[in-house]
Design an enzyme around this catalytic site. Structure first.
Site, PDB file in Angstrom:
ATOM      1  N   SER A 152       0.844  -1.194   0.000  1.00 40.93           N
ATOM      2  CA  SER A 152       0.000   0.000   0.000  1.00 40.93           C
ATOM      3  C   SER A 152       0.876   1.239   0.000  1.00 40.93           C
ATOM      4  O   SER A 152       2.043   1.201   0.401  1.00 40.93           O
ATOM      5  CB  SER A 152      -0.919   0.025   1.229  1.00 40.93           C
ATOM      6  OG  SER A 152      -0.155   0.120   2.418  1.00 40.93           O
ATOM      7  N   GLY A 154       2.534   2.821  -2.114  1.00 40.56           N
ATOM      8  CA  GLY A 154       3.796   2.809  -2.831  1.00 40.56           C
ATOM      9  C   GLY A 154       4.916   2.053  -2.154  1.00 40.56           C
ATOM     10  O   GLY A 154       6.057   2.063  -2.642  1.00 40.56           O
ATOM     11  N   GLU A 263      -6.651   4.758 -10.954  1.00 39.01           N
ATOM     12  CA  GLU A 263      -5.482   5.517 -11.386  1.00 39.01           C
ATOM     13  C   GLU A 263      -5.158   5.243 -12.850  1.00 39.01           C
ATOM     14  O   GLU A 263      -5.205   4.090 -13.303  1.00 39.01           O
ATOM     15  CB  GLU A 263      -4.273   5.162 -10.525  1.00 39.01           C
ATOM     16  CG  GLU A 263      -4.423   5.554  -9.061  1.00 39.01           C
ATOM     17  CD  GLU A 263      -3.185   5.208  -8.259  1.00 39.01           C
ATOM     18  OE1 GLU A 263      -2.122   5.796  -8.532  1.00 39.01           O
ATOM     19  OE2 GLU A 263      -3.284   4.334  -7.375  1.00 39.01           O
ATOM     20  N   GLU A 276      -3.879   1.317 -11.641  1.00 34.30           N
ATOM     21  CA  GLU A 276      -4.297   0.567 -10.460  1.00 34.30           C
ATOM     22  C   GLU A 276      -5.678   1.009 -10.022  1.00 34.30           C
ATOM     23  O   GLU A 276      -6.225   1.999 -10.530  1.00 34.30           O
ATOM     24  CB  GLU A 276      -3.297   0.766  -9.300  1.00 34.30           C
ATOM     25  CG  GLU A 276      -1.922   0.190  -9.567  1.00 34.30           C
ATOM     26  CD  GLU A 276      -1.014   0.287  -8.357  1.00 34.30           C
ATOM     27  OE1 GLU A 276      -1.461   0.786  -7.305  1.00 34.30           O
ATOM     28  OE2 GLU A 276       0.148  -0.134  -8.466  1.00 34.30           O
ATOM     29  N   ASP A 283      -5.860   8.019  -1.121  1.00 34.20           N
ATOM     30  CA  ASP A 283      -5.087   9.051  -0.430  1.00 34.20           C
ATOM     31  C   ASP A 283      -5.020  10.354  -1.219  1.00 34.20           C
ATOM     32  O   ASP A 283      -5.127  11.443  -0.648  1.00 34.20           O
ATOM     33  CB  ASP A 283      -3.685   8.552  -0.071  1.00 34.20           C
ATOM     34  CG  ASP A 283      -2.951   7.873  -1.213  1.00 34.20           C
ATOM     35  OD1 ASP A 283      -3.416   7.943  -2.371  1.00 34.20           O
ATOM     36  OD2 ASP A 283      -1.888   7.265  -0.943  1.00 34.20           O
ATOM     37  N   THR A 284      -4.879  10.276  -2.544  1.00 38.23           N
ATOM     38  CA  THR A 284      -4.850  11.507  -3.344  1.00 38.23           C
ATOM     39  C   THR A 284      -6.170  12.258  -3.271  1.00 38.23           C
ATOM     40  O   THR A 284      -6.223  13.463  -3.515  1.00 38.23           O
ATOM     41  CB  THR A 284      -4.517  11.206  -4.810  1.00 38.23           C
ATOM     42  OG1 THR A 284      -5.551  10.390  -5.377  1.00 38.23           O
ATOM     43  CG2 THR A 284      -3.188  10.491  -4.959  1.00 38.23           C
ATOM     44  N   ARG A 366       2.972   9.465   6.953  1.00 39.31           N
ATOM     45  CA  ARG A 366       2.066  10.608   6.835  1.00 39.31           C
ATOM     46  C   ARG A 366       1.425  10.884   8.187  1.00 39.31           C
ATOM     47  O   ARG A 366       0.765  10.034   8.754  1.00 39.31           O
ATOM     48  CB  ARG A 366       0.977  10.325   5.790  1.00 39.31           C
ATOM     49  CG  ARG A 366       1.446  10.386   4.374  1.00 39.31           C
ATOM     50  CD  ARG A 366       0.273  10.542   3.411  1.00 39.31           C
ATOM     51  NE  ARG A 366      -0.683   9.467   3.496  1.00 39.31           N
ATOM     52  CZ  ARG A 366      -0.750   8.443   2.634  1.00 39.31           C
ATOM     53  NH1 ARG A 366       0.106   8.362   1.635  1.00 39.31           N
ATOM     54  NH2 ARG A 366      -1.661   7.511   2.769  1.00 39.31           N
TER      55      ARG A 366
END
Length: 396
Positions: A152, A154, A263, A276, A283-284, A366
């Site tokens: 997850s 990245g 994505e 994906e 998150d974006t 984060r």
């Protein structure tokens, strides 16, 4: 008090926290689950359970204990076979057990997109050893990207420009994978013009789309996003058509309602390439917390609770988000500069900061996000960066 729905949330990070807030505003009762205590979503939920989502017995026990109306996965690392088992018993898994099984593993969703639906993807191979990685690289050519089939944000992803870097990339992917499969996807590196997240909402009344979101990554993880992404009508229509096909396919035998983060890469020639998909808030998409009439979390809650979504609209010409990261391990820290960041807002440009409430820091974790609006994407991104830069983490 009578609750509209009882929701079991599997994973309680920052995305889960915002979802809980949205769901509770609509009268839901939420039990937040995660592998550690005091996770962000637990702090705002009605109840909580602490266990690993990869523990099949504990996952099954939590479901049977609470008997939720809706089981809502928020993390990738889940014993998805248990979700299929309980769905067969009559529980409602969001968006479906099939969707969670396929999207928790990059190989499964890639095969659906490329082989079942015929969507345009990059060239790819799977590998379960370094020998297979080397063979895949010889066939695809360099540069390429290697990433775990299960991870997850990245984690474990790297770009490889030379043969000498292949083994390190393989080891990095295996060390950062989730689950128990030492398997990676080796894929062609796409020299894209830009990449987008198309938030796609599957509802009882049909499929809806948010304005496209542009984003920038580092180490395979999102650093900033902005909305709307500048995108011509033709590639946007293509992306919407591809997104609609894949979310409809993932519905399976269940209702299949909810928000999906889909994505895409877009090349300079305007070719749209599926990358994906996440069957949950993305998150974006945190940028929607400041720039849309309904955030992605509001949309997810409404869709799965079968409530109306009359329209989706931007509330500012443009908006942006930027992450605020930790740089070390610590259990004793505080945020600084929040007042300075919020003071950057003014007439015609809003600024907000969302602190996630994570109890410990880790390198690159984060911890918060800065949000801002602006007259265009560049202005919003610039203001958001200033706000994010103003916020610091003081370690004690």
């Amino acid at each position: 008090m009578t609750f509209t729905k009882k929701i079991l949330l599997l994973g309680s990070g920052e995305l889960g926290r915002e979802f809980v807030i949205s769901a509770k505003r609509l009268g839901a009762y939420v039990i937040a689950c995660d592998a550690y205590e005091h996770a962000p979503a637990m702090q705002v939920a009605d109840a909580s359970e602490t266990f690993s989502m990869l523990d099949a017995d504990k996952l099954r026990a939590a479901i049977h204990k609470h008997k939720p109306d809706l089981i809502v996965p928020e993390v990738e690392a889940i014993r998805t076979e248990i979700l299929a088992e309980v769905e067969a018993e009559g529980f409602n898994v969001v968006p479906s057990a099939r969707a969670t099984q396929l999207t928790m593993n990059r190989d499964a969703i890639r095969d659906v997109a490329a082989k079942e639906l015929g969507l345009t993807t990059s060239r790819y191979h799977y590998a379960e050893s370094f020998k297979e990685v080397a063979s895949a690289a010889a066939d695809i050519g360099l540069p390429l990207v290697i990433k775990p089939v299960m991870s997850s944000s990245g984690k474990g992803q790297s770009k490889v420009d030379s043969e000498g870097d292949l083994e390190a990339a393989w080891n990095y992917a295996v060390d950062n994978m989730r689950g128990d499969r030492a398997r990676v996807i080796v894929e062609q590196f796409i020299d894209f013009d830009y990449e987008i997240t198309l938030l796609t909402v599957r509802t009882k009344d049909g499929v809806l789309f948010c304005p496209p979101i542009g984003h920038r990554q580092e180490r395979g993880d999102y650093q900033e996003s902005w909305q709307p992404a500048s995108m011509a009508a033709a590639p946007l229509a293509t992306a919407q058509d591809m997104a609609r096909k894949v979310v409809d396919n993932l519905a399976g035998d269940g209702l299949g309602y909810g928000l999906f983060g889909v994505e895409f890469f877009v090349t300079k020639a305007g070719e749209v390439i599926f990358s994906e998909l996440s069957p949950r808030p993305h998150d974006t998409g945190m940028v929607t917390l400041i720039g849309q009439n309904l955030s992605e979390f509001d949309l997810h809650a409404r869709a799965i609770m079968e409530l109306p979504i009359p329209h989706i609209a931007l509330t500012a010409p443009a908006s942006a988000s930027a992450v605020i990261l930790a740089d070390r391990d610590s259990e004793n820290f505080e945020f600084t500069g929040v007042a300075e960041a919020l003071a950057l807002g003014g007439e015609g440009a809003e600024v907000d900061v969302r602190i996630f409430g994570k109890p410990v820091t880790q390198p690159y974790r984060r911890m918060a996000v800065a949000l801002a609006t602006g007259g265009d994407a560049d202005a919003a991104r610039g203001l958001t960066k200033r706000a994010a830069d103003a916020v610091g983490i003081k370690y004690r």
